[in-house]
Scaffold this active site. Structure first.
Site, PDB file in Angstrom:
ATOM      1  CB  CYS A 191      -3.864 -35.678  24.429  1.00 44.12           C
ATOM      2  SG  CYS A 191      -5.405 -35.394  23.292  1.00 44.12           S
TER       3      CYS A 191
HETATM    4  N1  SAJ Z   1      -4.778 -37.414  35.233  1.00 47.11           N
HETATM    5  C1  SAJ Z   1      -3.912 -36.950  35.939  1.00 47.11           C
HETATM    6  N2  SAJ Z   1      -4.115 -35.957  37.416  1.00 47.11           N
HETATM    7  C2  SAJ Z   1      -3.984 -34.715  36.525  1.00 47.11           C
HETATM    8  C3  SAJ Z   1      -5.438 -34.744  35.316  1.00 47.11           C
HETATM    9  C4  SAJ Z   1      -4.731 -35.735  34.682  1.00 47.11           C
HETATM   10  O1  SAJ Z   1      -2.892 -38.269  37.108  1.00 47.11           O
HETATM   11  O2  SAJ Z   1      -4.557 -33.867  37.534  1.00 47.11           O
HETATM   12  C5  SAJ Z   1      -4.074 -37.662  33.815  1.00 47.11           C
HETATM   13  C6  SAJ Z   1      -5.245 -38.648  33.885  1.00 47.11           C
HETATM   14  O3  SAJ Z   1      -6.122 -39.845  34.770  1.00 47.11           O
HETATM   15  C7  SAJ Z   1      -5.466 -39.393  32.630  1.00 47.11           C
HETATM   16  C8  SAJ Z   1      -4.612 -38.454  31.566  1.00 47.11           C
HETATM   17  O4  SAJ Z   1      -3.877 -37.883  33.005  1.00 47.11           O
HETATM   18  O5  SAJ Z   1      -4.627 -40.537  32.622  1.00 47.11           O
HETATM   19  C9  SAJ Z   1      -4.501 -37.504  30.848  1.00 47.11           C
HETATM   20  O6  SAJ Z   1      -5.951 -36.739  31.538  1.00 47.11           O
HETATM   21  P1  SAJ Z   1      -6.569 -35.216  30.382  1.00 47.11           P
HETATM   22  O7  SAJ Z   1      -7.464 -34.967  31.635  1.00 47.11           O
HETATM   23  O8  SAJ Z   1      -5.515 -34.372  30.414  1.00 47.11           O
HETATM   24  O9  SAJ Z   1      -7.783 -36.007  29.676  1.00 47.11           O
HETATM   25  P2  SAJ Z   1      -7.439 -36.165  28.775  1.00 47.11           P
HETATM   26  O10 SAJ Z   1      -6.297 -36.772  28.466  1.00 47.11           O
HETATM   27  O11 SAJ Z   1      -8.436 -36.470  27.881  1.00 47.11           O
HETATM   28  O12 SAJ Z   1      -7.032 -34.415  27.652  1.00 47.11           O
HETATM   29  C10 SAJ Z   1      -7.333 -34.167  27.282  1.00 47.11           C
HETATM   30  C11 SAJ Z   1      -6.631 -33.109  26.329  1.00 47.11           C
HETATM   31  N3  SAJ Z   1      -7.272 -31.971  25.534  1.00 47.11           N
HETATM   32  C12 SAJ Z   1      -7.187 -31.914  24.465  1.00 47.11           C
HETATM   33  O13 SAJ Z   1      -5.579 -32.235  23.945  1.00 47.11           O
HETATM   34  C13 SAJ Z   1      -7.609 -31.373  23.068  1.00 47.11           C
HETATM   35  C14 SAJ Z   1      -6.187 -31.628  27.161  1.00 47.11           C
HETATM   36  O14 SAJ Z   1      -5.544 -31.053  26.320  1.00 47.11           O
HETATM   37  C15 SAJ Z   1      -7.099 -31.347  27.983  1.00 47.11           C
HETATM   38  O15 SAJ Z   1      -6.152 -30.433  28.994  1.00 47.11           O
HETATM   39  C16 SAJ Z   1      -7.320 -32.374  28.548  1.00 47.11           C
HETATM   40  O16 SAJ Z   1      -8.407 -33.491  27.860  1.00 47.11           O
HETATM   41  C17 SAJ Z   1      -8.781 -31.842  29.710  1.00 47.11           C
HETATM   42  O17 SAJ Z   1      -8.464 -30.296  30.614  1.00 47.11           O
HETATM   43  O18 SAJ Z   1      -9.645 -32.499  30.214  1.00 47.11           O
END
Ligand code: SAJ
Length: 439
Positions: free
Chosen positions: A276
């Site tokens: 995403c």
């Molecule tokens: N990441 C960072 N630093 C952060 C947060 C994330 O480097 O502070 C990185 C993670 O390591 C990863 C990437 O960003 O590589 C994405 O991580 P994510 O926590 O956003 O997880 P996702 O990709 O599963 O995002 C999903 C998304 N859900 C939907 O699109 C419905 C996102 O909108 C959510 O906010 C996220 O989950 C969540 O909150 O866990």
């Protein structure tokens, strides 16, 4: 001719409306399951016979959905799956949950949306509602999906059938917020479309948020994920600034996070993974480019996030250099191939980029990931090391890229000669430790 809106509204109210979900992936299967568990018979449609056969055998292939739930729904005849779109001639409500990835060029790959709409179109009929759920650019529902659905018929949207955009908000692996209890935005082409969607989705989901158009719903979803991607880019740049300032970025973020208002904590890392966050914002910037507008924040954050794997490799190279070792020929053990902790998903995982770059510099790369026993990197098949403790001891440098909860700081510190910690996985035990380099 009877009013399609009234007919469909009554069917929904009496729980007589028949539902289908097109696309049985990490979004579609949970959606189908939640509606079926609400007592709505659901037909899942997917092009992949493996998925449909598993569902029909009462098996799940999505970690968030236990097999027992599918088996129970099969026994109750509330869930079935097929590869045949022809079933839609007897279906009233259709949710489309197909992928919206990027092409190698970085442009949106709309082929899944187009294919799904073209397969649904021949079976469109009066009294039908279609909800499109895939994250995409504002305008997709109206400009791309609607014409495809009405290409071969004279059905009138908002009168004969109803079309809505309702963004998926699945966070794989999350237990607190699920398909059922996460608020669901619905934006219809017309007010009647939105009203049908509200009546439909509230049958199985806890909170429905109606908005005035599909464009608002499409843009809200992109705001959610662009907000996240840009803030991650900002803290990644903060990490590089703190490195130059010789200030510990993790301590800075922890301190800032004590502010009880007006701040939201994000943490730096080796890059941006997932299906995403790295993808959705590019749908927005791509659309704006066609309107002669440059989404500068998205482009800048993307540039910073995309560079983090290279920055991480430089940290590893510099750390080895301090021990008078060259990266070339050194044994580097990567911990964590998945893109975030405690899941088995590698899509866009920065760990793969880091390993690729390390190999380009002739490091001898091994990896460990309890959720990913084997992976393909370019033309190489790699297997997660069997003996983690031995691999830690053998490595010239251990790079923590994904902080799975199985990694115990005391073990890593005891067994390793040198650790590059890009996730603050070691916590304070990694601070001011001569054999630890933190992002
Ligand atoms: N990441 C960072 N630093 C952060 C947060 C994330 O480097 O502070 C990185 C993670 O390591 C990863 C990437 O960003 O590589 C994405 O991580 P994510 O926590 O956003 O997880 P996702 O990709 O599963 O995002 C999903 C998304 N859900 C939907 O699109 C419905 C996102 O909108 C959510 O906010 C996220 O989950 C969540 O909150 O866990």
């Amino acid at each position: 001719m009877e009013d399609s809106f009234e007919i469909l509204k009554n069917k929904i109210e009496k729980n007589e409306a028949r539902m289908a979900v097109v696309g049985l992936g990490y979004v579609g299967l949970p959606l189908a399951t939640v509606f079926a568990e609400a007592g709505y018979p659901v037909t899942g449609i997917d092009l992949d016979p493996i998925k449909t056969e598993k569902v029909n055998r009462g098996e799940s292939y999505i970690p968030d959905i236990e097999t027992a739930r599918i088996r129970k729904l099969r026994e109750k005849k509330l869930l079935q799956a097929t590869n045949d779109f022809g079933v839609l001639k007897d279906i009233d409500l259709v949710s489309i949950c197909v992928p919206t990835p990027l092409r190698k060029t970085g442009d949106p790959d709309l082929s899944f949306i187009i294919n799904a709409a073209e397969k649904i179109a021949p079976f469109m009929h009066r009294g039908m509602a279609v909800a499109f759920e895939s994250s995409t650019y504002p305008g997709t529902t109206r400009e791309l999906v609607l014409p495809k659905l009405t290409a071969d018929n004279s059905l009138r949207v908002g009168e004969d059938f109803f079309l809505i955009f309702s963004p998926e908000r699945i966070d794989p692996g999350r237990k607190d917020w699920t398909t059922k209890n996460t608020p669901k935005i619905v934006g219809g082409i017309s007010e009647k479309c939105t009203e049908i969607a509200v009546r439909w989705y509230e049958k199985a989901l806890d909170t429905i948020i109606p908005v005035s158009s599909p464009e608002v719903a499409e843009m809200a979803k992109l705001l959610e994920n662009t907000f996240r991607m840009i803030n991650i880019g900002m803290v990644n740049e903060l990490a590089m600034m703190c490195n130059r300032l010789n200030v510990d970025v993790w301590e800075v973020i922890e301190a800032a996070a004590t502010k009880p208002f007006g701040f939201m904590k994000f943490t730096p890392g080796p890059g941006l993974g997932g299906h995403c966050i790295p993808v959705d914002p590019h749908y927005l910037s791509w659309k704006l480019k066609s309107l002669h507008y440059t989404a500068r924040f998205i482009d800048l954050a993307s540039e910073i996030n995309t560079n983090m794997p290279r920055y991480t490799v430089q940290l590893i190279q510099d750390a080895l250099n301090l021990q008078k070792k060259s990266l070339n020929g050194s044994q580097v053990l990567v911990l964590g191939a998945a893109y975030k902790p405690d899941i088995d998903d590698m899509r866009e995982s920065p760990s793969l980029d880091v390993m690729h770059l390390l190999m380009q510099k002739n490091a001898v790369v091994h990896y460990h990931d309890p959720y990913i026993p084997t992976l393909r990197l370019d033309d190489t098949i790699m297997n997660s090391v069997a003996d983690l403790n031995q691999a830690l001891t053998d490595a010239d440098c251990v790079a923590i890229l994904t902080n799975h909860s199985c990694y115990k700081p005391e073990v890593l510190l005891e067994k390793s000669r040198l650790i590059v910690d890009t996730r603050n996985a070691l916590g304070n035990a990694g601070k001011n430790n001569p054999k630890v380099v933190r992002l």
